[in-house]
Design a protein around this motif. Structure first.
Motif, PDB file in Angstrom:
ATOM      1  N   TRP A   1     -33.471  -4.395 -43.515  1.00  0.00           N
ATOM      2  CA  TRP A   1     -34.869  -4.472 -43.093  1.00  0.00           C
ATOM      3  C   TRP A   1     -35.065  -3.590 -41.876  1.00  0.00           C
ATOM      4  CZ3 TRP A   1     -39.078  -6.573 -45.311  1.00  0.00           C
ATOM      5  CH2 TRP A   1     -38.870  -7.442 -46.385  1.00  0.00           C
TER       6      TRP A   1
ATOM      7  N   GLN B   1     -35.670 -10.497 -42.553  1.00  0.00           N
ATOM      8  CA  GLN B   1     -37.052 -10.270 -42.961  1.00  0.00           C
ATOM      9  C   GLN B   1     -38.015 -10.845 -41.934  1.00  0.00           C
ATOM     10  OE1 GLN B   1     -38.070 -11.809 -46.832  1.00  0.00           O
ATOM     11  NE2 GLN B   1     -40.231 -11.271 -46.636  1.00  0.00           N
TER      12      GLN B   1
ATOM     13  N   PHE C   1     -38.303  -2.938 -46.386  1.00  0.00           N
ATOM     14  CA  PHE C   1     -36.913  -3.107 -46.818  1.00  0.00           C
ATOM     15  C   PHE C   1     -36.428  -1.786 -47.396  1.00  0.00           C
ATOM     16  CE2 PHE C   1     -33.599  -4.307 -49.890  1.00  0.00           C
ATOM     17  CZ  PHE C   1     -32.756  -5.022 -49.036  1.00  0.00           C
TER      18      PHE C   1
END
Length: 586
Positions: free
Chosen positions: A290, A351, A283
């Motif tokens: 991301w 993510q 991140f």
């Protein structure tokens, strides 16, 4: 006076039965303690009992590789899939081959299991290909001009380098489209390099080419490829998947973006996924996005440096580097200078999507392409019902065996029940330890194998008991009968267990999947039967034979000579010669 003869133990006798009982007691304590120390006090359950998903994958032939489907490649695929799934935090997943072309993946119900299902059949064939042409993802109307490198769907290049930033290449990255953002996938990306940008490198947008691709398209874009590119409809999901089907890495190809809003003509692969040493999802705090960072191998770094050097001298879109994953263009960043060492894929990643991509890149590409043949989901509730049904069936079978032993063998049933209890403890603890040790999972067929083993174990006791009773029928007392019966019973038990174990071994080798669980359990319990009979049943029988209850032939001992129809004790008749005094003749 003749010397007394040396005493000889009874045939097949066991002079110190206590030693064998202590040995098996130590084994039971050690195994039980091992289960508590390891934290695995219960056997690991298969998906048919615990719930989960079972996926069957079928290997497909590779273009130009007719012999690609072989044991080596299948084993490699199993290893990669297992590392991928477990790398997502899915514990105790099972991956095994079935026959010559299929792979069975059993994913227990739990955290990340759905995410693991999505990655099971992903081949993760990653290639870095130079972009020859890019245009909108819809088919080009017949009779219109050749597709241009420019157009409303062409990603707009924006500078990605910042003043004083020595981590980001001066090449630019494209702005993600609305469709890409909504789908959570990266269409546009930036490249990261391991060196400070070359002074004077341009940080402005490269002008988009307005010339028809025919003037700039090199030899690889043949007429057939151009026709395929023109007719390609990337808005069709099926067409996107089949766009580059059957194309070798060294050949040019057409491809679509993952969202279908752009289509490309791509040159031969310059760098492959095998040149990627490691990939991680990260991140970026500064940009709030991301991204996936990749480190190349030494060989891959040299390839990457060579191709970026060539691309940096080209005009847009020929200075773009398409990152193709399983035939779809994940990103196509521009390159304005020579890069090496590492790359960074950024864009509209979530993510999960970033972790998915990093995971498949880290653990490598599958050597084969697979197609999902079936996906079976078992709920935990259904698994509980099956387990309860199996346990009920086992309890009924055990109860019937106990009733038979008590009714027919009476006191001897105590020895049989204690032996069954010892066998059950050994079986349970070993199964609990084999779960984390070798991945053994107790499925429903394995439970059936354990139930069948109850009969096999009881059969060994019955053989021995009947041999002892036969000796008593011949008129012998209990203690000699126990020892004389053992050699005959031992041979019969060993032969019977050998046949049972051989059948289990053959079944285990020639079958796959759940049937192997039945064969494994049957073979394990057969071996334990031999251990229990030799180290527990026989020594315990010897000790019981020394008690008054059994040795006196109590009616409830199961060894009453009258009930067995014993013959009178065998006695030897001796002929005594009495001297006769004859009167001497005078």
């Amino acid at each position: 006076m003749a010397a007394p003869k040396k005493g000889r133990g009874p045939a097949g006798g066991q002079s110190r039965p206590g030693r064998a009982l202590v040995l098996i007691l130590i084994a039971m304590v050690a195994l039980t303690g091992g289960t508590f120390l390891s934290g695995h006090t219960t056997p690991r359950l298969g998906i048919d009992l615990a719930g989960g998903t079972s996926i069957t994958l079928e290997a497909k032939n590779q273009p130009g590789k007719p012999n690609a489907i072989n044991k080596t490649n299948m084993d490699t695929a199993v290893s990669i899939i297992e590392r991928r799934v477990n790398g997502l935090g899915v514990s105790e997943a099972e991956v095994q081959t079935q026959g010559e072309r299929n792979i069975i993946v059993n994913i227990p119900k739990g955290t990340n299991s759905k995410q693991a299902q999505d990655q099971v059949g992903t081949t993760a064939q990653l290639y870095f290909r130079p972009v020859v042409t890019v245009t909108a993802g819809t088919p080009t109307p017949t009779g219109s001009e050749s597709p241009s490198a420019t157009g409303s769907s062409t990603p707009k290049a924006t500078p990605s380098a910042k003043a004083g930033d020595d981590e980001t290449a001066s090449g630019s990255k494209a702005t993600p489209s609305a469709s890409a953002t909504s789908q959570g996938r990266a269409v546009t990306d930036g490249l990261k390099k391991d060196k400070t940008p070359t002074p004077g490198a341009s940080t402005t947008d490269a002008p988009a080419s307005t010339e028809p691709p025919a003037a700039e398209t090199p030899d690889p874009a043949t007429a057939a490829l151009q026709k395929k590119f023109t007719e390609l409809d990337c808005t069709d999901a099926a067409a996107r998947v089949k766009a580059g089907e059957g194309v070798k890495p060294e050949d040019p190809t057409v491809a679509c973006s993952a969202e279908g809003d752009a289509k490309y003509i791509l040159g031969p692969a310059e760098v492959s996924g095998t040149d990627v040493d490691d990939a991680k999802a990260q991140f970026d705090q500064q940009r709030g996005i991301w991204l996936v960072s990749m480190e190349f191998t030494d060989k891959g770094s040299k390839k990457f440096q060579t191709i970026t050097q060539k691309l940096s001298a080209q005009q847009s879109p020929q200075n773009q580097f398409a990152i193709s994953l399983d035939g779809e263009v994940v990103s196509a960043p521009q390159v304005n200078e020579t890069l090496s060492g590492s790359a960074e894929i950024s864009g509209s990643f979530t993510q999960q999507s970033a972790e998915d991509l990093a995971n498949v890149l880290s653990y490598g590409a599958l050597p084969l392409s697979f197609e999902q043949q079936s996906v079976t989901t078992v709920t935990a509730a259904l698994g509980d019902e099956q387990l309860k049904a199996g346990l009920i069936a086992g309890a009924i079978g055990l109860a019937l065996v106990v009733i038979y032993l008590v009714a027919y063998y009476r006191g001897l049933a105590l020895i049989a029940l204690l032996s069954l209890a010892v066998s059950g403890i050994l079986t349970y603890t070993i199964m609990a330890l084999l779960g984390p040790a070798i991945g053994f999972a107790l499925n429903l067929p394995a439970v059936c194998g354990a139930i069948v083993a109850i009969g096999i174990t009881a059969d060994s006791f019955i053989v021995y008991f009947e041999r002892v009773r036969d000796e008593i029928r011949e008129g012998r007392t209990l203690r000699p009968a126990i020892e004389r019966a053992w050699p005959r019973a031992r041979r019969t038990i060993l032969v019977s267990d050998f046949v049972s174990f051989l059948a289990a071994a053959v079944l285990f080798l020639v079958t796959v999947g759940k049937v192997q669980g039945f064969a494994f359990t049957l073979g394990l319990t057969t071996l334990l039967d031999v251990v229990v009979v030799f180290l527990f049943t026989k020594p315990l029988m010897t000790l019981m034979g020394r008690t008054k209850f059994f040795s006196s032939g109590h009616p409830w001992s199961g060894l009453d000579p009258k009930r067995l129809g014993a013959k009178p004790p065998l006695r030897r008749s001796r002929r005594i010669n009495v001297p006769t005094d004859h009167p001497k003749e005078a």
